[in-house]
Design a protein around this motif. Structure first.
Motif, PDB file in Angstrom:
ATOM      1  N   GLN A 133      36.383 -67.621  11.429  1.00 21.35           N
ATOM      2  CA  GLN A 133      37.443 -68.204  11.767  1.00 21.35           C
ATOM      3  C   GLN A 133      37.044 -68.459  13.314  1.00 21.35           C
ATOM      4  N   LYS A 134      36.412 -67.776  14.157  1.00 20.91           N
ATOM      5  CA  LYS A 134      35.785 -68.043  15.475  1.00 20.91           C
ATOM      6  C   LYS A 134      34.946 -69.378  15.376  1.00 20.91           C
ATOM      7  N   GLN A 135      34.197 -68.867  14.286  1.00 21.81           N
ATOM      8  CA  GLN A 135      33.152 -70.362  14.531  1.00 21.81           C
ATOM      9  C   GLN A 135      33.724 -71.675  14.094  1.00 21.81           C
TER      10      GLN A 135
ATOM     11  N   ASP B 194      36.324 -82.087  22.301  1.00 22.80           N
ATOM     12  CA  ASP B 194      35.757 -82.085  23.426  1.00 22.80           C
ATOM     13  C   ASP B 194      34.685 -83.075  23.720  1.00 22.80           C
TER      14      ASP B 194
ATOM     15  N   GLN C  53      34.457 -63.779  12.289  1.00 25.38           N
ATOM     16  CA  GLN C  53      33.458 -64.319  12.793  1.00 25.38           C
ATOM     17  C   GLN C  53      33.547 -65.953  12.237  1.00 25.38           C
TER      18      GLN C  53
ATOM     19  N   VAL D 258      36.869 -72.357  14.781  1.00 23.54           N
ATOM     20  CA  VAL D 258      37.769 -72.723  16.084  1.00 23.54           C
ATOM     21  C   VAL D 258      37.047 -73.165  17.038  1.00 23.54           C
ATOM     22  N   ASP D 259      35.790 -72.586  17.360  1.00 25.98           N
ATOM     23  CA  ASP D 259      34.904 -73.389  18.255  1.00 25.98           C
ATOM     24  C   ASP D 259      34.373 -74.480  17.853  1.00 25.98           C
ATOM     25  N   TYR D 260      33.713 -74.525  16.560  1.00 22.82           N
ATOM     26  CA  TYR D 260      33.403 -75.930  16.150  1.00 22.82           C
ATOM     27  C   TYR D 260      34.242 -77.175  16.161  1.00 22.82           C
ATOM     28  N   THR D 261      35.400 -76.807  15.890  1.00 20.93           N
ATOM     29  CA  THR D 261      36.614 -77.715  15.751  1.00 20.93           C
ATOM     30  C   THR D 261      37.082 -78.318  17.390  1.00 20.93           C
ATOM     31  N   ALA D 262      37.060 -77.190  17.978  1.00 19.34           N
ATOM     32  CA  ALA D 262      37.205 -77.441  19.825  1.00 19.34           C
ATOM     33  C   ALA D 262      36.137 -78.446  20.145  1.00 19.34           C
ATOM     34  N   SER D 263      34.917 -78.396  19.614  1.00 18.10           N
ATOM     35  CA  SER D 263      33.778 -79.103  20.296  1.00 18.10           C
ATOM     36  C   SER D 263      33.945 -80.595  19.646  1.00 18.10           C
TER      37      SER D 263
END
Length: 161
Positions: A19-21, A31, A17, A23-28
């Motif tokens: 790691q997903k958080q 973006d 969880q 990855v998502d935060y880094t992608a944002s």
């Protein structure tokens, strides 16, 4: 199911969880154009021998940026503005922003330099406020990113590549 196995699965869920958080935060951050490819390049330089490399480089960026912003504030507060000094400091801030991939600060510096070259005091003051705003945003975003990375490592998970 044994308590040890259940605890192990719960920890693994927590790590995935996090790691997903992360990855998502880094992608944002990419973006929303806070960061660019140069930040990825910086992360590639980090390894087991120097696990805090990115945090150290970014901390130096923060320290240097705050000094430059203070100098710009003082320079623009003078009766007669030394635009050569303003341009030199904005150029330095733009370069350091670019070197670590802090895209929005870099872009704000480009507009600031244009005003400085035109010797537009009002434009420079507005640009300085914009640079301060973008710097503050990216500083908070990077501090959050580093906090998430630290939590993931503390939970025993590897950082995603």
């Amino acid at each position: 199911m044994s308590a040890v196995k259940l605890e192990s699965e719960t920890m693994a869920d927590g790590v995935s969880q996090l790691q997903k958080q992360l990855v998502d935060y880094t992608a944002s951050l990419f973006d929303e154009a806070f960061l660019d490819e140069q930040f990825n390049q910086l992360q590639q330089l980090q390894d087991e021998n120097n696990p805090d490399f990115v945090v150290e480089v970014v901390s130096l960026f923060f320290k240097d940026s705050e000094r430059l912003v203070d100098e710009l504030t003082k320079a623009l507060d003078q009766q007669t503005v030394d635009f050569k000094l303003v341009d030199k400091n904005v150029h330095q801030l733009k370069g350091s922003s670019s070197s670590i991939g802090v895209q929005r600060v870099q872009r704000a510096c480009i507009a600031f330099r244009d005003c400085s070259e035109e010797q537009n005091v009002e434009g420079c003051l507005k640009s300085l406020q914009h640079v301060k705003h973008e710097y503050s945003l990216v500083k908070n975003k990077l501090e959050t990113l580093f906090k998430l990375q630290k939590q993931l490592l503390a939970a025993g998970g590897p950082l995603p590549r």
